[in-house]
Structure formats: C-alpha cells, structure tokens
Design an enzyme around this catalytic site. Structure first.
Site, PDB file in Angstrom:
ATOM      1  N   ASP A  42      -8.427  -6.799  -5.072  1.00 21.18           N
ATOM      2  CA  ASP A  42      -8.022  -5.212  -4.439  1.00 21.18           C
ATOM      3  C   ASP A  42      -8.563  -4.247  -5.299  1.00 21.18           C
ATOM      4  O   ASP A  42      -7.977  -4.169  -6.520  1.00 21.18           O
ATOM      5  CB  ASP A  42      -6.407  -5.303  -4.310  1.00 21.18           C
ATOM      6  CG  ASP A  42      -5.943  -3.935  -3.351  1.00 21.18           C
ATOM      7  OD1 ASP A  42      -6.686  -3.141  -3.550  1.00 21.18           O
ATOM      8  OD2 ASP A  42      -4.682  -4.178  -3.330  1.00 21.18           O
ATOM      9  N   HIS A  98      -7.923  -5.387  -0.485  1.00 27.41           N
ATOM     10  CA  HIS A  98      -6.639  -4.777  -0.497  1.00 27.41           C
ATOM     11  C   HIS A  98      -5.874  -5.622   0.894  1.00 27.41           C
ATOM     12  O   HIS A  98      -4.848  -5.461   1.032  1.00 27.41           O
ATOM     13  CB  HIS A  98      -6.775  -3.252  -0.030  1.00 27.41           C
ATOM     14  CG  HIS A  98      -5.523  -2.570  -0.084  1.00 27.41           C
ATOM     15  ND1 HIS A  98      -4.546  -2.537  -0.915  1.00 27.41           N
ATOM     16  CD2 HIS A  98      -5.047  -1.650   1.077  1.00 27.41           C
ATOM     17  CE1 HIS A  98      -3.422  -1.565  -0.658  1.00 27.41           C
ATOM     18  NE2 HIS A  98      -3.966  -1.355   0.690  1.00 27.41           N
ATOM     19  N   SER A 150       0.823  -1.130  -0.047  1.00 33.70           N
ATOM     20  CA  SER A 150      -0.003   0.009  -0.044  1.00 33.70           C
ATOM     21  C   SER A 150       0.971   1.189  -0.098  1.00 33.70           C
ATOM     22  O   SER A 150       1.796   1.274  -1.010  1.00 33.70           O
ATOM     23  CB  SER A 150      -0.907  -0.097   1.273  1.00 33.70           C
ATOM     24  OG  SER A 150      -2.030   0.741   1.046  1.00 33.70           O
TER      25      SER A 150
END
Lengths: 386, 386
Positions: free
Chosen positions: A317, A350, A144
C-alpha cells in the site's frame, strides 16, 4: 425505499461553527442487536464507499463492497454481531451532504455545504448510535478514510469503543495524499459542467472532471505489481490490423487494456457519486491530523484509553503505507494502550483491504474473537465461533 | 533567433508509414567539437524537457534544466566534451512536431501529427549527427524518457555509441506509467478549450486540462519523503484568522502549501508546452518496449554491442524504480556487454536526477573519465580531468 435512514430535526453543530438541520443519516444494518446491546460493530466506509457493505447496491446492482468480510460465518460474523454502516456526513447516499436542502429552504447545499471534518462525521455517527440506543460499541472498524473515523471515535469517545480496528490508514493525511486530492479537485473545477459548483441548476454534472479525478485516484489504490499483473502492457483488440508491428493503429483510443479499465472506472463512478460530495469529503480527509490538535503529540488523545486496538496495514500500500501505521502504533504504545499491529504481506496495494487476503481475514477473525472473549460477549455464543 | 536549428528538406519517414517534411531539429551545443570529432556527447531530454540544457531558457528566463551537470569543469565537462542537445521530434521547442506545418500546406499538424515512436525520435537525432558530421558519439546520456532514447540509440545504432548512460529509466513503459499518462490525456480531452485538438484555430489552449495533467505528473516526479520535507501539511497564510483551530477558513483555496506549489507548476507549464506535443510524446513513451520488438528477449538488441553502459537509478524513484533498472542491467549482463550499475541513495524521487546529488555527480564524472580513457580521447586532455 432506497435508503434506511433517520432524520434528526435538531441537526448537528459543525466544528466550523455552521449548522446542518435536519441531520439525515442513511445506514444499513446486518445481524441482530443482543438484548444486552453489547454486540454492535460500526463499520466506517472509505472516501467513495457507502452504507451497502454486505448487500446489493441499489444503484449499481453490485454486491456490497465488503460482502466477503461481513456476513454469516464471515470474519465480521453477522450471526454474532450487529453490524451498522452509515453513509458519512457530506456523502451522497442519503446522509446529509451537498445534495441535501439548506435548512428551511428549497435550495440544495451544493458547493455551499459547510466545511466538515472527521470529528463532524463521527459526531453524526454518535447521534445515530444514541438513536439506536447503543452506548458502547463492541468495535469500530474502517479502512482508509474509514480508519481515520475509527481513530477519531477512539480519541473523541474512548468509553464508547471497546475495540478499534484502523486498517490501511494514518493518523494524518500525508502531503502526497493532499497533493493527489488537490489534483482531483482541480480536475473537477476544470470541467465546464462544474458551473462553479451549481451544476444541478444547469441539469448537468461535471462528469469528465470527476471521471478524471476517479481515474487518477484509482491508480493510487493499486500497486505497480497489481497493475502489471492485471494488465501489463496488454493491448486491446490486438487482433486488429496494426500500422506498426504489434502497435495498434488507434492513436488516442483506449489502446492499452489499463487505459480501457481506467476509463471504465471513471465513467461508472460518475453515475453514483456527486462531485460536491467528493470535494467535501476529500477536504475532510486533508484536514485530518490528529496529533496537530494535541500540540503534535499523538500519545495524548489515547492516554489512558480503555480501547484495545488492532492496527492493520498492507505491505504494498503506497497511499497509506505501513510506515504511517507504524507511526500510529508507536504513539499507541507510548500511550500505554493495548495494541496489536499486523502488516499483511500483499502485492495488491491499498485495495487489498477489499480483496481476498486470507491472512487479513485470519487477523480480523482472531482479533474480534479475542476481543469478544475479553468483553465477555455471549450473544450468539463464542462457542459458535468458527 | 530563438532556436538554433537545421531544416532537412528530405524529411523523415516514420515507423508508422507517414512522413514529415521538412524535418526541423532545434538544438543547442556547448563546448567545441575536437578535430577528430570524437568528443561529442548527445544529451536526450525527458518528456517535458527541451534543448536548453545549460543556458537560459528563452521563454521562462530560467537556467538550463541540467546547468548543474553540464558546463566547464562540471561532470559533463564542456571544456572537454562537445555537448549537443536536440529538442525531440514531436516536441514544441522548434523541432518538427504538432506545431509544425503539414508538408506543402499552411495548415499546422495539430492533433493530426503522425504517431511517433522512440525509434523515430532517435532517427531524427541521427540525421542531426550526420549533418554535424559526427559518426560515432562518445556518449549518449539521458534520464527518464531521455534514457529510453539512450537505449534506442544503443540498440539501433550500436556502432555510433561508445558509451551509454541511461538514467532513472526503463526498457519498457510500465502499466502504472501508461495509466498516469492516460489520466493526463483524459484531463486534456476533458478541457472544452481542447476543441478536439484544433485549439489553435480557436485561438486558445486547453490550459486547464494540461495544467491538471502537469500537476498529477509532478506528484509522480517526487517521493513522498520529498513532498513531506518540502511541504508537509504546512498551511499557506497560516497567520490569517481561521474558523477551526489551525484550519484556515478558505475551503477551496490553495490552503496547503503543497496545493499552491502544484497549481504553480501547472500554470507555468502550460505557458511553455503544447498540449498536442504532450499527447504525442506521452504516446511515444507508452509504446516503448524494447524487448517486445525482439520476441520479449531484451538481450537480443544488445548482443555483441561494443557500447559500454552505465545504468543509474535513484532509490526513492517510484516512477522508474530501481527494479526496472535492474531488469535492464540483468539483460545487458546476459548480452555480455560492458555494464556498470549504480543505485544512488536519495529520498527525492524521480526528480533526483535534476538535483544536487554528490554521489550522482561522482558516478557521472567517474564513468565519463574512465570511458574517455578507454576511447583514447585526448582533446581537452585527460590530464585536465578534475
């Protein structure tokens, strides 16, 4: 001592032209640095992560956020590697950020904390590496926003990164992600306890606004499938009498389990995270667009790089979708660098990078072992590799 | 007169056991009802829509929300059909809702407005149809929450619906959509001007909270592609001097165009929409789960139905994804009813139903013309069909 940290009096000159001093960097380490100082792995945390990767969080009492990935015998094997995880610049877990004092002042930075970028965050980490006497990192790993730091390391300091693992990330913050961050910010600004950023002076925090921001962000971390499997349309206290068939009589209570879960996420988050830090770091994410700094050509920052890359995405995601990893991989391929790419099949969105995903573990272990062999690492012994 | 409306003194008994009286239903009509009263089309609006489908909105001055779909010669052809669009029960554009008075009282309902369901919303529409002397509707059409009303009409009153067109919708509100609605509600509750729902007494509105709710919801109406094409990472006033390369010096201003757009969406919305109505209607959406009322079997409400269905979804809609339309279509097929299904290729997300999508127009026109032929409609003349 809550934080293990260094405090560098010389401070750090930021990209915006301002300066923070001293520069504090709080960090955790795991494992042992080899005599050759060649087995160090830097882990870069995500937006609301911190340095407590693999040990108990001092405030929440919960296990480290990546305790299933980092440790003895785990994919990031601390029997073999020396793992360092610093709290980011702009954060609120001991590193210099909005909760720090202004230079030579008793005043906290608060909302006056200068604009920071991914480059600044990485420049602070470089100072920590210099302090620890680590020239080249065996690997830089992050998911991320952590992946944005990995890419920044690889583009700004290619000779200091042997292997880079950007996970569930992108070379630019998308319009959709900027949009979600902006709603988060507006939720904070809408809170009367925000006090234009000076909430500490009023001995309060904008807990409601920050809680709403967290609730919304949390939805983006999960896939629709994950939410459906986890909660579906299940109702809390469904055994209680209900006005309409299976419809509870509570109107604005947390009727559905998913509501209760989100409220819990919001209310626990505000106890451990600072609103100004949230604003500062989300802005740094929004600014992030590596190609834009090279006339839109993402191959330039990586051309001739000695770093080998393993790019990893998760199929469900939607915050950092596989398409954004592919975009990065295409640029890396065009740059002629050594790159592998794996899309992990997962329906957990995610957040999959934090969860038990055997294919993900295998990929991490395999790539790190292969890279260690190429690097000629012997400390801890490749023979020990599990 | 701002609203065209009926006021039924007998009121409406709600599913929750409470009663609203009188029952006001504000509505707009377009075209002419045939002498046989067989050419009526009911359009059900979405969460924040209203009755101004095809003419200028009295408050915003903007064209009707479906002005490109409804009108003379358009797919929903008012030269041929008599179109009725009521404001939903619980709404804030003239129909009974939180802005209405409690029975025999000077007090407004406000947050005490009873829990309503999709069944109640449709029951109010049935009363309007009775009042207008329309027994069977030629068609009931609606997108998003409008589609939930279409499905409720078809299941509760199959003999009164010749053709049903549920668009970009679902037979149940998903966990993800409940989650987004919950964040919206929490944003409103977090606003100090909310006053526990009694904001009118304080001569204010929770504009910040409702604005944040709208901003977030607006992201869910668009696809990532649409946001990227519309705004990308473009910066406002990029010509102004900037501290860091192409990075404007404004930190918390609306730096990116997408931020400015969302703020505009939020601030204009609060001028036309009531917060308690938003809460009331989002809750009705969250409750919606047709199958749950039939022991989880979605085929039961449609078994033996004479209604013909045209289910339409948009490929990039992630709020009401095609998978949810397919789920509905499978149930309709198992019920043995007449159903067509079209997934329109579009990269504009949920909002595609409001936009210029030629395949969508063709589908609407084709299905309505075919259904009109089957219904033996002559008023306005099939020969006139374009």
């Amino acid at each position: 001592m809550v934080y293990q940290k260094i405090s560098l009096q010389e401070g750090l000159d930021l990209q915006c032209g301002e300066r923070v001093a001293p520069l504090d960097i709080a960090y955790q380490t795991y494992g042992t640095l080899s005599p050759a100082r060649d087995n160090a792995i830097l882990i870069c945390h995500a937006l609301t992560g911190d340095q407590y990767v693999a040990d108990t969080h001092p405030f929440t009492g919960k296990p480290g956020w990546w305790a299933r990935m980092v440790g003895p015998g785990l994919p990031i094997d601390t029997d073999r590697f020396f793992v360092i995880c610093p709290n980011v610049l702009g954060g609120c877990m001991g590193s210099t950020g909005p909760l720090s004092h202004k230079p030579d002042s008793d005043e906290l930075w608060g909302r006056d904390f200068p604009i920071i970028t991914m480059h600044d965050i990485v420049a602070a980490q470089v100072k920590l590496m210099d302090h620890l006497g680590i020239g080249r990192l065996f690997s830089v790993i992050g998911a991320s926003m952590g992946g944005m730091q990995v890419l920044t390391w690889a583009s700004d300091y290619p000779d200091r990164v042997f292997a880079a693992i950007p996970i569930a990330t992108s070379a630019f913050q998308s319009a959709q992600n900027i949009a979600f961050n902006e709603v988060s910010r507006q939720a904070i600004f809408a809170d009367p306890d925000w006090h234009d950023g000076n909430y500490r002076q009023f001995d309060t925090i904008p807990a409601r606004g920050l809680g709403v921001a967290r609730m919304m962000a949390h939805i983006t971390y999960l896939s629709e499938e994950a939410l459906t499997r986890k909660f579906g349309r299940r109702v809390r206290n469904a055994s209680q009498p209900s006005a309409i068939g299976n419809m509870p009589s509570v109107f604005f209570g947390d009727m559905f389990e998913v509501e209760s879960y989100l409220r819990h996420q919001g209310s626990t988050f505000v106890k451990r995270f600072d609103a100004n830090a949230y604003l500062s770091i989300t802005r740094a994410m929004d600014y992030f667009d590596l190609a834009a700094e090279y006339d839109g050509d993402l191959t330039i920052p990586f051309k001739g790089s000695p770093t080998r890359f393993c790019v990893i995405s998760f199929s469900s995601d939607w915050l950092f979708p596989t398409s954004q990893s592919r975009h990065l991989v295409r640029a890396l391929n065009r740059s002629g660098v050594n790159v592998s790419f794996v899309e992990i099949e997962s329906d957990r969105g995610h957040d999959a990078f934090l969860l038990e995903e055997p294919d993900f573990d295998r990929t991490m272990r395999g790539f790190l072992n292969g890279a260690a062999e190429h690097a000629g690492l012997t400390q801890g012994g490749i023979a020990h590799a599990r």
